[in-house]
Design an enzyme around this catalytic site. Structure first.
Site, PDB file in Angstrom:
ATOM      1  N   SER A   1       0.318 -10.299  -4.500  1.00  0.00           N
ATOM      2  CA  SER A   1       0.568  -9.024  -5.174  1.00  0.00           C
ATOM      3  C   SER A   1       2.028  -8.946  -5.632  1.00  0.00           C
ATOM      4  CB  SER A   1       0.238  -7.874  -4.208  1.00  0.00           C
ATOM      5  OG  SER A   1       0.333  -6.641  -4.852  1.00  0.00           O
TER       6      SER A   1
ATOM      7  N   PHE B   1      -9.040   4.079  -5.026  1.00  0.00           N
ATOM      8  CA  PHE B   1      -8.445   3.230  -6.072  1.00  0.00           C
ATOM      9  C   PHE B   1      -8.850   3.750  -7.451  1.00  0.00           C
ATOM     10  CE2 PHE B   1      -8.108  -0.579  -8.700  1.00  0.00           C
ATOM     11  CZ  PHE B   1      -6.916  -1.137  -8.272  1.00  0.00           C
TER      12      PHE B   1
ATOM     13  N   GLY C   1       0.811  -1.222   0.000  1.00  0.00           N
ATOM     14  CA  GLY C   1       0.000   0.000   0.000  1.00  0.00           C
ATOM     15  C   GLY C   1       0.841   1.266   0.000  1.00  0.00           C
ATOM     16  N   THR C   2       2.076   1.157  -0.490  1.00  0.00           N
ATOM     17  CA  THR C   2       2.998   2.298  -0.531  1.00  0.00           C
ATOM     18  C   THR C   2       2.406   3.462  -1.322  1.00  0.00           C
ATOM     19  OG1 THR C   2       4.583   0.515  -0.999  1.00  0.00           O
ATOM     20  CG2 THR C   2       5.465   2.757  -0.806  1.00  0.00           C
ATOM     21  N   THR C   3       2.044   3.178  -2.569  1.00  0.00           N
ATOM     22  CA  THR C   3       1.607   4.229  -3.490  1.00  0.00           C
ATOM     23  C   THR C   3       0.366   4.932  -2.943  1.00  0.00           C
ATOM     24  OG1 THR C   3       2.252   2.600  -5.149  1.00  0.00           O
ATOM     25  CG2 THR C   3       1.234   4.620  -5.958  1.00  0.00           C
TER      26      THR C   3
ATOM     27  N   TYR D   1      -2.699  -1.876   5.936  1.00  0.00           N
ATOM     28  CA  TYR D   1      -3.454  -1.729   4.688  1.00  0.00           C
ATOM     29  C   TYR D   1      -4.935  -2.034   4.931  1.00  0.00           C
ATOM     30  CZ  TYR D   1      -4.845  -2.763  -0.161  1.00  0.00           C
ATOM     31  OH  TYR D   1      -5.485  -2.786  -1.386  1.00  0.00           O
TER      32      TYR D   1
ATOM     33  N   ARG E   1       0.867  -5.026   5.528  1.00  0.00           N
ATOM     34  CA  ARG E   1      -0.302  -5.708   4.954  1.00  0.00           C
ATOM     35  C   ARG E   1      -0.185  -7.199   5.232  1.00  0.00           C
ATOM     36  NH1 ARG E   1      -1.678  -5.570  -1.593  1.00  0.00           N
ATOM     37  NH2 ARG E   1      -3.905  -6.017  -1.386  1.00  0.00           N
TER      38      ARG E   1
ATOM     39  N   HIS F   1      11.533   1.426   0.838  1.00  0.00           N
ATOM     40  CA  HIS F   1      11.243   0.030   1.189  1.00  0.00           C
ATOM     41  C   HIS F   1      12.351  -0.531   2.082  1.00  0.00           C
ATOM     42  CE1 HIS F   1       7.839  -0.176  -1.413  1.00  0.00           C
ATOM     43  NE2 HIS F   1       8.527  -0.080  -2.536  1.00  0.00           N
TER      44      HIS F   1
ATOM     45  N   MET G   1      -7.118   7.117  -8.285  1.00  0.00           N
ATOM     46  CA  MET G   1      -5.675   6.997  -8.526  1.00  0.00           C
ATOM     47  C   MET G   1      -5.361   6.297  -9.844  1.00  0.00           C
ATOM     48  SD  MET G   1      -3.982   6.391  -4.769  1.00  0.00           S
ATOM     49  CE  MET G   1      -2.306   6.462  -5.403  1.00  0.00           C
TER      50      MET G   1
HETATM   51  P1  A3P Z   1      -2.983  -5.620  -5.261  1.00  0.00           P
HETATM   52  O1  A3P Z   1      -1.873  -6.162  -6.102  1.00  0.00           O
HETATM   53  O2  A3P Z   1      -3.447  -6.599  -4.221  1.00  0.00           O
HETATM   54  O3  A3P Z   1      -4.118  -5.089  -6.047  1.00  0.00           O
HETATM   55  P2  A3P Z   1       2.472  -0.839  -3.411  1.00  0.00           P
HETATM   56  O4  A3P Z   1       2.057   0.535  -3.776  1.00  0.00           O
HETATM   57  O5  A3P Z   1       3.106  -0.961  -2.062  1.00  0.00           O
HETATM   58  O6  A3P Z   1       3.273  -1.480  -4.503  1.00  0.00           O
HETATM   59  O7  A3P Z   1       1.142  -1.717  -3.220  1.00  0.00           O
HETATM   60  C1  A3P Z   1       0.393  -2.079  -4.337  1.00  0.00           C
HETATM   61  C2  A3P Z   1      -0.892  -2.679  -3.849  1.00  0.00           C
HETATM   62  O8  A3P Z   1      -1.728  -1.628  -3.311  1.00  0.00           O
HETATM   63  C3  A3P Z   1      -1.677  -3.297  -5.006  1.00  0.00           C
HETATM   64  O9  A3P Z   1      -2.406  -4.374  -4.416  1.00  0.00           O
HETATM   65  C4  A3P Z   1      -2.573  -2.122  -5.408  1.00  0.00           C
HETATM   66  O10 A3P Z   1      -3.688  -2.505  -6.168  1.00  0.00           O
HETATM   67  C5  A3P Z   1      -2.948  -1.579  -4.036  1.00  0.00           C
HETATM   68  N1  A3P Z   1      -3.416  -0.176  -4.085  1.00  0.00           N
HETATM   69  C6  A3P Z   1      -2.839   0.862  -4.719  1.00  0.00           C
HETATM   70  N2  A3P Z   1      -3.600   1.967  -4.573  1.00  0.00           N
HETATM   71  C7  A3P Z   1      -4.674   1.625  -3.846  1.00  0.00           C
HETATM   72  C8  A3P Z   1      -5.835   2.332  -3.375  1.00  0.00           C
HETATM   73  N3  A3P Z   1      -6.028   3.616  -3.655  1.00  0.00           N
HETATM   74  N4  A3P Z   1      -6.736   1.650  -2.640  1.00  0.00           N
HETATM   75  C9  A3P Z   1      -6.551   0.335  -2.351  1.00  0.00           C
HETATM   76  N5  A3P Z   1      -5.487  -0.396  -2.779  1.00  0.00           N
HETATM   77  C10 A3P Z   1      -4.551   0.247  -3.516  1.00  0.00           C
END
Ligand code: A3P
Length: 293
Positions: free
Chosen positions: A135, A225, A51-53, A189, A127, A106, A228
């Site tokens: 993922s 989601f 859930g970094t992004t 997350y 998470r 990270h 974004m």
């Molecule tokens: P999934 O692959 O389970 O869909 P990171 O940014 O750390 O790489 O994490 C990516 C994960 O966060 C992905 O999970 C992505 O879909 C989910 N993600 C990104 N933005 C999100 C949002 N606004 N709400 C919920 N999940 C989100």
């Protein structure tokens, strides 16, 4: 067994951990030597695919009073480990950042640059490992050239390190540090999914920001989601990804692992989870109605 491409970087304790190929030991050495934390700094720190992004976007919006701006998220909240790759180098790039600098990272706890006596803050997001495992599998296929099967990747996830150190070695030291360090906010997350607005408010308060209900609403809306994935500055469409593999934004759900894990894989992960997590006080919601441990 199929491998994915990686670089080996010192874990600071005589061992090595796997980092994405574009991050080298020289990068880490430069960061350790030259990066100096400042009072207003905020770091969004996670094990990859946790859930970094999403969290970057929430922090970015909160700090900028709900205004997205023109910059891509990777520039607004640059990745600490890749600062040495900026065209004019890390030091020159740091001079271009605003007073309140936002970074993503990270790094495992022992490799994080020292915050010294500053009031810099870290928002750590964790998470549940089953959703992280699935993922990460798609991510390693999409961005890091992984060619193996899900079962092979699952075994790698359980037994070694699929990027930025083994999962449990990342989460636990950060969790323990957050228990006695007031400048670390430990979020999950699953809590962000179940109470998005509540978590935005927690981040705001942790960062010392006055966030009225209107700002919270704006941040929730622009960090959904849906928003974004359709926003050109947040959707990561500028990052090369393998065609035919789910993108950076895949499902964004709790419990998608249930669509991929066999019963045996689930039990294997449960056993490892219980072994590592019991007595730590850290619980996860796996999305199947079970809270563990
Ligand atoms: P999934 O692959 O389970 O869909 P990171 O940014 O750390 O790489 O994490 C990516 C994960 O966060 C992905 O999970 C992505 O879909 C989910 N993600 C990104 N933005 C999100 C949002 N606004 N709400 C919920 N999940 C989100």
């Amino acid at each position: 067994m199929a491998e994915f491409q990686y670089n080996l970087v010192s874990d600071g304790k005589g061992g090595q951990i796997k980092f994405p190929v574009f991050i080298s030991q020289a990068d880490m050495d430069l960061i350790e030597k030259e990066f100096v934390a400042k009072d207003d700094d905020v770091f969004v720190t996670t094990y990859p695919r946790s859930g970094t992004t999403w969290t970057e976007q929430m922090v970015h919006l909160l700090v900028n009073n709900g205004v997205q701006g023109e910059q891509r998220l990777t520039d607004a909240v640059p990745w600490l480990e890749t600062l040495p790759h900026r065209p004019n180098g890390m030091i020159e790039f740091l001079k271009t950042l605003p007073q309140r600098r936002l970074f993503t990272s990270h790094l495992p706890y022992p490799l994080m640059p020292s915050l010294g006596n500053t009031t810099a803050k870290i928002v750590y997001v964790a998470r549940n490992p089953k959703d992280v495992a699935i993922s990460t599998y798609f991510h390693n296929q999409s961005k890091l050239g992984y060619e193996g099967t899900w079962e092979e990747h699952f075994q790698l996830f359980l037994t070694s390190d699929v990027g930025c150190g083994p999962y449990f070695d990342h989460i636990l030291p950060w969790w323990q540090a957050s228990q006695h360090t007031k400048n670390i906010l430990f979020l999950k997350y699953e809590d962000m999914k179940r109470d998005h607005a509540g978590c935005v408010a927690r981040i705001a308060s942790f960062l010392g920001l006055q966030a009225d209900p209107q700002l919270i609403d704006t941040v929730v809306s622009l960090s959904s989601f849906k928003s974004m994935t359709s926003n050109e500055t947040t959707n990561f469409n500028w990052v090369p990804q393998r065609e035919g593999v789910p993108t950076h934004f895949r499902k964004g759900d709790i419990g998608d692992w249930q669509n991929h894990f066999s019963a045996e894989q689930s039990q294997q992960m449960d056993r490892l989870f219980m072994e590592k997590m019991k007595d730590t006080g850290l619980q996860f919601d796996f999305g199947d109605g079970v809270l563990m441990p």
